[in-house]
Write a protein that holds these residues in place. Sequence first.
Motif, PDB file in Angstrom:
ATOM      1  N   LEU A   1       8.938   7.263 -13.330  1.00 18.45           N
ATOM      2  CA  LEU A   1       9.197   5.974 -12.700  1.00 18.45           C
ATOM      3  C   LEU A   1       9.986   5.084 -13.653  1.00 18.45           C
ATOM      4  O   LEU A   1       9.488   4.693 -14.713  1.00 18.45           O
ATOM      5  CB  LEU A   1       7.884   5.298 -12.308  1.00 18.45           C
ATOM      6  CG  LEU A   1       8.016   3.960 -11.576  1.00 18.45           C
ATOM      7  CD1 LEU A   1       8.802   4.116 -10.280  1.00 18.45           C
ATOM      8  CD2 LEU A   1       6.629   3.369 -11.284  1.00 18.45           C
ATOM      9  N   ALA A   2      11.218   4.778 -13.271  1.00 14.78           N
ATOM     10  CA  ALA A   2      12.070   3.939 -14.113  1.00 14.78           C
ATOM     11  C   ALA A   2      11.846   2.456 -13.839  1.00 14.78           C
ATOM     12  O   ALA A   2      11.771   1.648 -14.774  1.00 14.78           O
ATOM     13  CB  ALA A   2      13.542   4.294 -13.899  1.00 14.78           C
ATOM     14  N   CYS A   3      11.751   2.084 -12.549  1.00 11.26           N
ATOM     15  CA  CYS A   3      11.538   0.675 -12.205  1.00 11.26           C
ATOM     16  C   CYS A   3      11.182   0.535 -10.735  1.00 11.26           C
ATOM     17  O   CYS A   3      11.486   1.405  -9.919  1.00 11.26           O
ATOM     18  CB  CYS A   3      12.774  -0.170 -12.531  1.00 11.26           C
ATOM     19  SG  CYS A   3      14.274   0.344 -11.665  1.00 11.26           S
ATOM     20  N   VAL A   4      10.535  -0.579 -10.434  1.00  6.08           N
ATOM     21  CA  VAL A   4      10.233  -0.974  -9.053  1.00  6.08           C
ATOM     22  C   VAL A   4      10.927  -2.306  -8.809  1.00  6.08           C
ATOM     23  O   VAL A   4      10.827  -3.225  -9.635  1.00  6.08           O
ATOM     24  CB  VAL A   4       8.713  -1.113  -8.812  1.00  6.08           C
ATOM     25  CG1 VAL A   4       8.448  -1.572  -7.379  1.00  6.08           C
ATOM     26  CG2 VAL A   4       7.995   0.191  -9.102  1.00  6.08           C
ATOM     27  N   VAL A   5      11.629  -2.420  -7.695  1.00  4.58           N
ATOM     28  CA  VAL A   5      12.405  -3.625  -7.396  1.00  4.58           C
ATOM     29  C   VAL A   5      11.928  -4.242  -6.090  1.00  4.58           C
ATOM     30  O   VAL A   5      11.776  -3.539  -5.082  1.00  4.58           O
ATOM     31  CB  VAL A   5      13.911  -3.299  -7.300  1.00  4.58           C
ATOM     32  CG1 VAL A   5      14.715  -4.536  -6.899  1.00  4.58           C
ATOM     33  CG2 VAL A   5      14.423  -2.726  -8.618  1.00  4.58           C
TER      34      VAL A   5
ATOM     35  N   PHE B   1      16.305   7.788  -0.538  1.00  7.53           N
ATOM     36  CA  PHE B   1      15.388   8.193   0.519  1.00  7.53           C
ATOM     37  C   PHE B   1      14.752   6.928   1.098  1.00  7.53           C
ATOM     38  O   PHE B   1      14.600   5.924   0.400  1.00  7.53           O
ATOM     39  CB  PHE B   1      14.285   9.108  -0.026  1.00  7.53           C
ATOM     40  CG  PHE B   1      14.785  10.412  -0.583  1.00  7.53           C
ATOM     41  CD1 PHE B   1      14.804  11.552   0.206  1.00  7.53           C
ATOM     42  CD2 PHE B   1      15.243  10.497  -1.897  1.00  7.53           C
ATOM     43  CE1 PHE B   1      15.271  12.760  -0.309  1.00  7.53           C
ATOM     44  CE2 PHE B   1      15.714  11.695  -2.415  1.00  7.53           C
ATOM     45  CZ  PHE B   1      15.724  12.842  -1.609  1.00  7.53           C
ATOM     46  N   THR B   2      14.379   6.987   2.350  1.00  8.90           N
ATOM     47  CA  THR B   2      13.745   5.844   3.009  1.00  8.90           C
ATOM     48  C   THR B   2      12.357   6.238   3.486  1.00  8.90           C
ATOM     49  O   THR B   2      12.184   7.288   4.111  1.00  8.90           O
ATOM     50  CB  THR B   2      14.572   5.359   4.208  1.00  8.90           C
ATOM     51  OG1 THR B   2      15.881   4.996   3.763  1.00  8.90           O
ATOM     52  CG2 THR B   2      13.916   4.157   4.879  1.00  8.90           C
ATOM     53  N   VAL B   3      11.383   5.401   3.183  1.00  6.99           N
ATOM     54  CA  VAL B   3      10.008   5.606   3.638  1.00  6.99           C
ATOM     55  C   VAL B   3       9.624   4.419   4.517  1.00  6.99           C
ATOM     56  O   VAL B   3       9.687   3.264   4.070  1.00  6.99           O
ATOM     57  CB  VAL B   3       9.033   5.731   2.447  1.00  6.99           C
ATOM     58  CG1 VAL B   3       7.591   5.798   2.947  1.00  6.99           C
ATOM     59  CG2 VAL B   3       9.360   6.963   1.609  1.00  6.99           C
TER      60      VAL B   3
ATOM     61  N   ALA C   1       0.834  -1.204   0.000  1.00  9.39           N
ATOM     62  CA  ALA C   1       0.000   0.000   0.000  1.00  9.39           C
ATOM     63  C   ALA C   1       0.872   1.258   0.000  1.00  9.39           C
ATOM     64  O   ALA C   1       0.545   2.259  -0.647  1.00  9.39           O
ATOM     65  CB  ALA C   1      -0.929  -0.006   1.215  1.00  9.39           C
ATOM     66  N   THR C   2       2.003   1.205   0.701  1.00  9.92           N
ATOM     67  CA  THR C   2       2.930   2.339   0.694  1.00  9.92           C
ATOM     68  C   THR C   2       3.549   2.507  -0.685  1.00  9.92           C
ATOM     69  O   THR C   2       3.733   3.636  -1.172  1.00  9.92           O
ATOM     70  CB  THR C   2       4.022   2.140   1.755  1.00  9.92           C
ATOM     71  OG1 THR C   2       3.413   2.017   3.046  1.00  9.92           O
ATOM     72  CG2 THR C   2       4.985   3.316   1.776  1.00  9.92           C
ATOM     73  N   LEU C   3       3.889   1.390  -1.333  1.00 10.64           N
ATOM     74  CA  LEU C   3       4.393   1.443  -2.701  1.00 10.64           C
ATOM     75  C   LEU C   3       3.383   2.154  -3.607  1.00 10.64           C
ATOM     76  O   LEU C   3       3.749   3.045  -4.401  1.00 10.64           O
ATOM     77  CB  LEU C   3       4.665   0.032  -3.216  1.00 10.64           C
ATOM     78  CG  LEU C   3       4.887  -0.117  -4.726  1.00 10.64           C
ATOM     79  CD1 LEU C   3       6.128   0.634  -5.165  1.00 10.64           C
ATOM     80  CD2 LEU C   3       4.979  -1.606  -5.097  1.00 10.64           C
ATOM     81  N   ALA C   4       2.118   1.774  -3.495  1.00  7.14           N
ATOM     82  CA  ALA C   4       1.082   2.401  -4.317  1.00  7.14           C
ATOM     83  C   ALA C   4       1.010   3.900  -4.052  1.00  7.14           C
ATOM     84  O   ALA C   4       0.896   4.702  -4.989  1.00  7.14           O
ATOM     85  CB  ALA C   4      -0.264   1.740  -4.038  1.00  7.14           C
ATOM     86  N   ARG C   5       1.106   4.275  -2.798  1.00 10.02           N
ATOM     87  CA  ARG C   5       1.026   5.705  -2.452  1.00 10.02           C
ATOM     88  C   ARG C   5       2.191   6.484  -3.063  1.00 10.02           C
ATOM     89  O   ARG C   5       2.003   7.595  -3.578  1.00 10.02           O
ATOM     90  CB  ARG C   5       1.014   5.866  -0.932  1.00 10.02           C
ATOM     91  CG  ARG C   5       0.740   7.288  -0.472  1.00 10.02           C
ATOM     92  CD  ARG C   5       0.650   7.364   1.038  1.00 10.02           C
ATOM     93  NE  ARG C   5       0.136   8.633   1.476  1.00 10.02           N
ATOM     94  CZ  ARG C   5      -0.106   8.940   2.756  1.00 10.02           C
ATOM     95  NH1 ARG C   5       0.125   8.048   3.710  1.00 10.02           N
ATOM     96  NH2 ARG C   5      -0.581  10.132   3.081  1.00 10.02           N
ATOM     97  N   VAL C   6       3.386   5.918  -2.999  1.00  8.58           N
ATOM     98  CA  VAL C   6       4.557   6.595  -3.568  1.00  8.58           C
ATOM     99  C   VAL C   6       4.388   6.766  -5.076  1.00  8.58           C
ATOM    100  O   VAL C   6       4.641   7.844  -5.627  1.00  8.58           O
ATOM    101  CB  VAL C   6       5.847   5.807  -3.248  1.00  8.58           C
ATOM    102  CG1 VAL C   6       7.027   6.367  -4.042  1.00  8.58           C
ATOM    103  CG2 VAL C   6       6.141   5.867  -1.756  1.00  8.58           C
TER     104      VAL C   6
END
Length: 323
Positions: A59-63, A179-181, A44-49
């Motif tokens: 957005l280049a990529c999600v790992v 950055f860290t979330v 859910a945090t990924l979606a928010r970001v």
Amino acid sequence: MSSVPGRENMTRLGIMVHCRNLATEAWEELVFGRPEHNQLGDHATLARVVLCLESSEELACVVFGRGTSWRDGLNEGDYSKKFLLDNLDRLREFPALAPLLARRDGGGLAAFRRSMEAVIVTAEVRNTVEEIEAASAIFARHGVEKVIQIAAASHAARCVKELTAARARGRIGADRLWFTVATDMAYHGTGPEDVVVLEPLHRRDQPMTSVRPGLAEAIAPYFRLPDEDKKEFIALVEEFMTRPAGRRDRDPLGVPGRPCPRGAGGACAGGGHPFERGSRAVEHAGSTATSETPAVPASPQGECVRCAPPGITPPGDDPDGPG
């Protein structure tokens, strides 16, 4: 997630989601979150970001990291990705995400789904350091300039530490901004306040700064101990911390402490209170410590704070707080 013509000056963003061992208690809740409480987990945090990207960001990529655990014939990373896609429509249940999704038209929602379907899973990693290094290599191949790493509230502090250590050793590119979330979710049955950070002591006005080894140094080998030794160590610490304060006026080996270097005969301002010097307990001359006589820390000069020169401040009395 390819480059859009005319957007050459956009910042290329990479997102890393730290993996979670599939044997973790309440794994699904930790990874997804609690919609009923509007507490966002990893996905859910990924979606928010992603839904809150700036207009200047691409957005280049999600790992996703891939640890060593398996479930239903899938490795940790692939299982996590499948769980994300299976529950993508449920993201609307979060009050924080519902309006963000509602603002997207059909094309925007399709693009969002494609970015989730394109998640890259790392090769197998054994720990957080390897996970960061593997993700960094992927980001380099995709021309990523800015990274957001997402981790559970219980894990984020460690991820920051491992990231900075890897960068200091030259294991990840120093030209990439990280950055860290932290998510809203902590490990089952715990809260973010249960995380303990042992920062090396560094302030000259703190008496314990001169003590070596410091607690951070002394505790580091704990993580390499066999489990039985860890249990013994924890029992020793727990026993010490629950001791009546009056028993701390003696050396850990049971040898009475040395007199205050200011001497007897009223020269010491400590009034007979015990104080700590290094890892040994030291007594003022003629001390009769009880549980009502609190310990007075020693200054770097070996005197108790009450006898020390001006400028030596007892721990906890700093009006500006830690720092």
